[in-house]
Design an enzyme around this catalytic site. Structure first.
Site, PDB file in Angstrom:
ATOM      1  N   LYS A  37       5.198  17.919   7.451  1.00  0.00           N
ATOM      2  CA  LYS A  37       5.001  17.208   8.720  1.00  0.00           C
ATOM      3  C   LYS A  37       4.981  18.253   9.825  1.00  0.00           C
ATOM      4  O   LYS A  37       5.939  19.018   9.984  1.00  0.00           O
ATOM      5  CB  LYS A  37       6.143  16.214   8.948  1.00  0.00           C
ATOM      6  CG  LYS A  37       5.941  15.341  10.166  1.00  0.00           C
ATOM      7  CD  LYS A  37       7.017  14.270  10.321  1.00  0.00           C
ATOM      8  CE  LYS A  37       6.671  13.353  11.495  1.00  0.00           C
ATOM      9  NZ  LYS A  37       7.666  12.293  11.688  1.00  0.00           N
ATOM     10  N   THR A  48       8.472   8.962   7.594  1.00  0.00           N
ATOM     11  CA  THR A  48       7.660  10.188   7.559  1.00  0.00           C
ATOM     12  C   THR A  48       8.473  11.462   7.752  1.00  0.00           C
ATOM     13  O   THR A  48       8.033  12.531   7.342  1.00  0.00           O
ATOM     14  CB  THR A  48       6.578  10.141   8.663  1.00  0.00           C
ATOM     15  OG1 THR A  48       7.201   9.901   9.916  1.00  0.00           O
ATOM     16  CG2 THR A  48       5.563   9.066   8.363  1.00  0.00           C
ATOM     17  N   ASP A  49       9.661  11.367   8.384  1.00  0.00           N
ATOM     18  CA  ASP A  49      10.364  12.602   8.755  1.00  0.00           C
ATOM     19  C   ASP A  49      10.654  13.508   7.561  1.00  0.00           C
ATOM     20  O   ASP A  49      10.491  14.717   7.639  1.00  0.00           O
ATOM     21  CB  ASP A  49      11.690  12.267   9.456  1.00  0.00           C
ATOM     22  CG  ASP A  49      11.460  11.840  10.889  1.00  0.00           C
ATOM     23  OD1 ASP A  49      10.284  11.748  11.302  1.00  0.00           O
ATOM     24  OD2 ASP A  49      12.455  11.606  11.600  1.00  0.00           O
TER      25      ASP A  49
END
Lengths: 666, 461
Positions: B262, B183-184
């Site tokens: 994010k 996800t980063d």
């Protein structure tokens, strides 16, 4: 069919329990007195039912070692619960809701756990490894409890007998359940994350009474550190019970020690009953291999029944399913616990796993009269092509839930052919228990990859070792050596936080043990009831007070006024300063006896002798008056002696009551 | 004892094990100055100290024993365990759409090796079916692991390979593509794929998880089911990110690849569409579009793959008192493009002017974005802005800094001509620049305000 007999609770003897080979172990959970929670910086010990937001989660079992789900995990997956967490901004942060990784473990909590390990003589680990213990009931939003072993293989002593302590772990507490209805379960999160220790004993208790007494010893041991929380919910116990031929069954979360014996009795009876049922089934040729069951929908067959629960279900558009258990006839009425029959084993599974929580949730043919009419039962029996010696169960609900319910009933019937299933059972107030979940195995333990191990070095243990209190069984032995101490006061001292102090003071001087014991137990409790803050009575301060008595700087009667005074002052004086200040300010310093004698002489001279009818009233009157003036300034005994001297030589008295002797002045 | 049998052990821990002829997986009783411990020796983490030996007790707990406190050790047995994710044949249903799952290295589904704590990824269709059987209700799944890197190690090599593979899969006729990704940097990859894979006929859905799938509360299974649903059945044929909408297990959101970011280091609902509304709400069974202006699914197999990439590009995150030598150093090191994340409407301080002038004179392409993330660059409002534009800085409207960065990499990969690069940068491919910002494109509710609290209490997040 051989009859099943089990004595009533009050008639059971140790021999009876020995005959069934009852074995019990304890798992004691105790909240620790810390400022913060274990893995985040939320304040500990704040409870409120108020909430500001709710989140919804589902739990999904992770695969176990062999690619299979743990039994508990599988069960919880079948229940398909929506889990709602209530969040209160004051008591939880994003850690508890599983949206932030853990912070480092609270050091204060770990110190207390280590202190308890030292008390229980456990082998303390060199490095603490935090594990995740899966809990899929939703009681913890992560789906696992963070927990770590601090020590293994310790001991405690109960009536001189060694009871093994298998392990002590430190862990975070779980949520409090609010409701669990149908597929929705609601939790409060305030308790979540509170630091706990769990002490696990070996299964070395053989009667229900022993379990209660060992539980009490552990409770006292925890209290003796003064670093555990007290009050409702601060301590919970699980009891592991088995009988010969039975299985380890865990009775979960009993809050009160004195309830344990009755719960254990009922579980022992249940296991014996289940083994008896298995034997009866074998006699009828039913084993795990030969078990025959069938399921059919019978909604239309029973649609017009007068039995309200089913009738209402049909009206609500729900289905009714019948499950036939071949050759089970009569067994559903077999007693398993007090006022409980085998049928409840099925009802419990249907309630917990199929989420048919509205009771009654089953009807069965062994209790035919109270449910369907006999004609309706005949119809169902015909539809199922069941014989007279088959038992029939009915469940009602939606399609998915009745499918699960039927599967669970069959599963439970199969377990009946084997014996006692490994359950975790919930304790009821009436001493019986009910199914909570399948007992989980070691497969549910995973290492926690979020936190590094914590080294526990020897310096830390050495620092803690010097501050641990005397072990409660050692204290008991020590108290027994003190001559003249009444057994009842000994028990009270063991339960009080001052047993150790008592011993120390007794070695330093010649005080009456019973007087000291009363002051340290009943009198202090009295002070607390008056609203005094006992936390101001530090051990050094109490020690100093009693030293003053031993050294005759203070009379015993002066102790309570002084303690009351301390409780109400929040000074930061040293103990010596405080004591001296109090003696001075409260005028408790001893007065030379001659000075007192003068006032006694004066008082006797002023006696209105003519008003007295009985001579015995005279000294009582005098003592009352003089004590008001001199209480705490010389021992009452000495004052009485003075009064006696003066009365004996008094001419007016000699005249009124000839030759009366006042030897018995109070 | 071979090296492997002492996996992870160094120093005194290793010496003690060797001395007692014990190794990893030995079932041992250890006597120490703190008492006796019985368990199975586990591998030691390479990053942990060398002074402890890890045992798995029969209860399932792990404990560490200080090596220097060991007085004796008896080896009873050896119990090595081998683990694998159960594989079950992924069922084939000719009536269901074909979805291709491309793996980049993140673990979408996995199980934990309960002894060592290692995560064993589940990736083949059979393994995934074993872990998330619901997938079979949605589609016929094929998988391919392209590479195994953590999200932070994604780079041009991986972007290009992904783009090419997507092109090949489209040509092969799949109905949708799912990309498993850490996800980063998922939003970087989503943006670059939008530029490299233009006008795709099918959904290309990126997915990951904020709680690893070895946790019962993981968001992985639902994210994956939703992503597969979007790829198999959805009508939105774009590069998207599919992740949790609220922190509750309720629905996922589909975010346009150029507008997603994010926004929280650990929340489940970390991905947010910035300055716009998300494309759709999605659950494993249905999709609720929130916008109408998306690219619809087509039956043709036309797609433009353009995998150009220039690596000498950077983001300069401006802060007060930034020194001009930072810019000079970038020029000196041969950087060809700089995306500035400026303050407010797009500003930097005066001392940088000279250095910026030197950079643009040297042919460096400099674009201005805003570190406020929400809102447009507007360099005419203040004098500073006008001066900066005179120095050659080009405002990049409301392009997110990370998106502007990957786009400049992509544009410079195609041309170094100032006007051509400018044309590529400022021609929006899929909403990296939008013409208007909806009033509800910027929502950060603040806690404790009564109406917000009421919302939180009554509507589960």
């Amino acid at each position: 069919m051989s009859a099943f007999r089990f004595k009533p609770y009050t008639e059971m003897t140790s021999e009876d329990y020995a005959a069934i080979e009852l074995k019990c172990g304890l798992e004691v959970h105790r909240q620790l007195l810390t400022r913060r929670k274990l893995f985040c910086r939320c304040p500990a010990g704040r409870y409120s039912k108020e909430y500001h937001a709710e989140v919804l989660r589902h739990m999904r079992p992770t695969l176990s070692e062999l690619g299979e789900y743990d039994g508990t995990a599988l069960m919880e997956k079948k229940t398909r619960k929506n889990i709602y967490y209530r969040l209160n901004q004051q008591t939880v942060c994003t850690y508890e809701m599983d949206d932030t990784p853990p912070f480092f473990m609270d050091d204060e909590a770990l110190d207390i756990a280590l202190e308890l390990c030292l008390l229980l003589k456990l082998n303390i680990v060199g490095e603490l490894h935090i594990a995740r213990k899966q809990y899929l009931d939703g009681s913890i939003p992560t789906g696992f409890q963070r927990t770590a072993i601090v020590g293994v293989d310790g001991e405690l002593f109960y009536q001189g007998r060694r009871i093994g302590v298998r392990q002590l772990s430190i862990e975070e507490d779980s949520c409090r359940e609010v409701t669990d209805i149908g597929h929705d379960r609601v939790y409060l999160t305030d308790r979540l994350g509170m630091p706990l220790i769990e002490v696990v004993t070996e299964p070395e208790m053989y009667t229900p009474q022993e379990v209660a007494e060992v539980g009490e010893i552990i409770r006292l041991l925890c209290h003796s550190t003064r670093h555990v929380r007290v009050g409702s919910g601060a301590a919970r116990q699980d009891v592991n019970v088995s009988v010969r031929g039975g299985t380890r069954v865990e009775i979960k979360g009993t809050p009160q020690i004195w309830r344990n014996p009755h719960l254990i009795y009922n579980e022992a009876m249940r296991q014996c009953a289940l083994l008896h049922i298995r034997d009866l089934l074998r006699e009828r040729g039913v084993t795990s291999e030969t078990l025959q069951t069938s399921v059919a929908e019978v909604t239309r067959t029973v649609a017009n029944t007068a039995y309200v629960p089913i009738r209402k279900a049909v009206e609500d558009g729900l289905l009714v399913k019948a499950i036939a258990l071949k050759h089970f006839e009569g067994l559903l009425n077999h007693p398993t616990q007090e006022h409980t029959t085998f049928a409840k084993e099925f009802s419990d599974r249907v309630r917990v796993i199929a989420c048919l929580t509205q009771l009654p949730n089953i009807a069965h043919s062994d209790l035919a009269a109270e449910t369907l009419s006999s004609r309706e039962w005949r119809e169902v029996r015909r539809k199922m092509r069941a014989d007279a010696d088959d038992a029939l169960l009915l469940v009602w609900g939606n399609e998915a839930d009745t499918v699960t319910a039927a599967q669970e009933i069959i599963l439970r019937a199969r377990e009946a052919t084997i014996g006692v299933p490994s359950d975790t059972r919930q304790a009821y107030k009436d001493g019986t228990n009910g199914f909570e979940r399948v007992l989980p195995g070691p497969e549910r333990m995973y290492p926690d990859t979020d936190l590094p191990p914590i080294e526990i070095n020897s310096a830390r243990l050495e620092r803690l070792a010097v501050q641990i209190p005397r072990r409660v069984w050692e204290l008991d032995e020590r108290l027994q050596e003190i001559r003249g101490l009444a057994p009842q006061l000994r028990q009270q001292l063991l339960r009080s936080p001052y047993g150790e102090l008592f011993c120390r003071i007794m070695t330093s001087g010649s005080l009456s043990p019973n007087w000291l014991a009363v002051v340290l137990t009943e009198s202090l409790i009295g002070l607390r009831r008056e609203g005094c803050e006992l936390q101001f009575l530090s051990e050094p301060l109490l020690t100093e007070v009693f030293t003053a008595v031993v050294q005759q700087r203070l009379v015993p009667e002066g102790v309570m006024p002084m303690l009351r005074y301390f409780c109400r002052s929040i000074e930061t004086l040293t103990p010596v300063e405080l004591v001296n200040k109090a003696i001075y300010e409260l005028r408790l310093n001893l007065i030379p006896i001659d000075q007192v004698r003068e006032s006694v002489v004066r008082a006797v001279a002023e006696l209105p002798i003519e008003l007295f009818v009985q001579p015995d009233d005279l000294p009582r009157y005098l003592m009352g008056r003089l004590m008001e003036q001199w209480r705490g300034r010389l021992p009452g005994r000495q004052l009485a002696q003075l009064v006696r001297e003066q009365l004996t030589g008094h001419a007016g008295i000699q005249h009124k009551w000839k030759n009366y002797s006042w030897a018995m002045i109070p | 004892m071979g090296d492997d049998s002492l996996k992870g052990y160094r120093g005194v821990g290793r010496t003690v094990l060797e001395r007692h002829e014990a190794g990893v997986w030995s079932d041992v009783t250890v006597e120490t100055t703190r008492g006796r411990f019985r368990g199975i020796v586990l591998p030691r983490s390479e990053t942990a100290d060398d002074r402890h030996i890890v045992l798995k007790l029969i209860s399932g707990y792990n404990v560490g024993v200080a090596a220097e406190q060991v007085t004796s050790m008896v080896v009873h047995d050896r119990r090595e365990a081998h683990y694998k994710v159960p594989e079950k044949q992924f069922p084939f249903d000719p009536a269901k759409p074909r979805v291709k799952l491309l793996g980049t290295g993140g673990t979408i589904a996995s199980r934990l090796d309960y002894r060592t704590g290692a995560v064993i990824p589940a990736f083949s269709p059979g393994e995934l079916y074993g872990s998330v059987p619901e997938l079979a209700d949605i589609c016929n799944l094929e998988t391919e692991k392209l590479f195994g890197v953590f999200s932070e190690n994604m780079g041009p090599q991986q972007y290009i390979k992904l783009a090419q593979n997507i092109g090949e899969e489209i040509a092969k006729g799949v109905d949708g593509i799912v990309i498993g990704h850490g996800t980063d940097t998922m939003h970087h990859t989503a943006a670059i794929l939008t530029f490299m894979v233009q006008n795709p006929p099918i959904p290309i859905v990126m997915v990951g998880s904020q709680r690893s799938s070895d946790r019962p509360s993981s968001d992985a299974a639902m994210n994956l089911m939703c992503a597969v649903n979007a790829a198999a059945c959805g009508d939105i044929a774009e590069v998207m990110v599919c992740m949790f909408g609220p922190t509750s297990d309720q629905y996922c959101l589909l975010h346009r690849g150029t507008r997603v970011r994010k926004m929280h280091s650990s929340y489940r609902s970390t991905f947010r569409t910035i300055g716009e509304n998300p494309l759709a709400m999605i659950d494993p069974h249905s999709i609720t579009p929130l916008r109408q202006d998306y690219h619809h699914r087509r039956t043709d197999r036309q797609v433009t793959i353009n995998s150009a990439f220039e690596e000498k590009v950077t983001i300069l995150y401006y802060y007060p008192n930034m020194m001009p030598d930072v810019v000079d150093a970038l020029v000196e090191k041969g950087y060809k493009g700089i995306v500035i994340a400026g303050t407010g409407l797009g500003h930097v301080n005066k001392p940088l002017y000279a250095a910026i002038k030197r950079a643009t004179d040297a042919g460096v392409h400099i674009y201005m974005t805003v570190q406020t993330l929400w809102g447009y660059v507007q360099m005419y409002v203040y004098e500073t802005g006008r001066e900066l534009m005179e120095l050659g800085i080009i405002p990049a409207a409301n392009m997110l800094p990370e998106v502007a960065y990957v786009k400049l990499c992509w544009a410079l990969g195609q041309s170094t001509d100032r006007n051509e690069v400018r044309r590529l940068m400022l021609t929006s491919i899929n909403d990296e620049i939008t013409e208007r910002e909806p009033y509800n494109g910027y929502l950060i509710y603040q806690g404790a305000i009564p109406e917000v609290q009421e919302f939180l209490r009554s509507i589960k997040r």
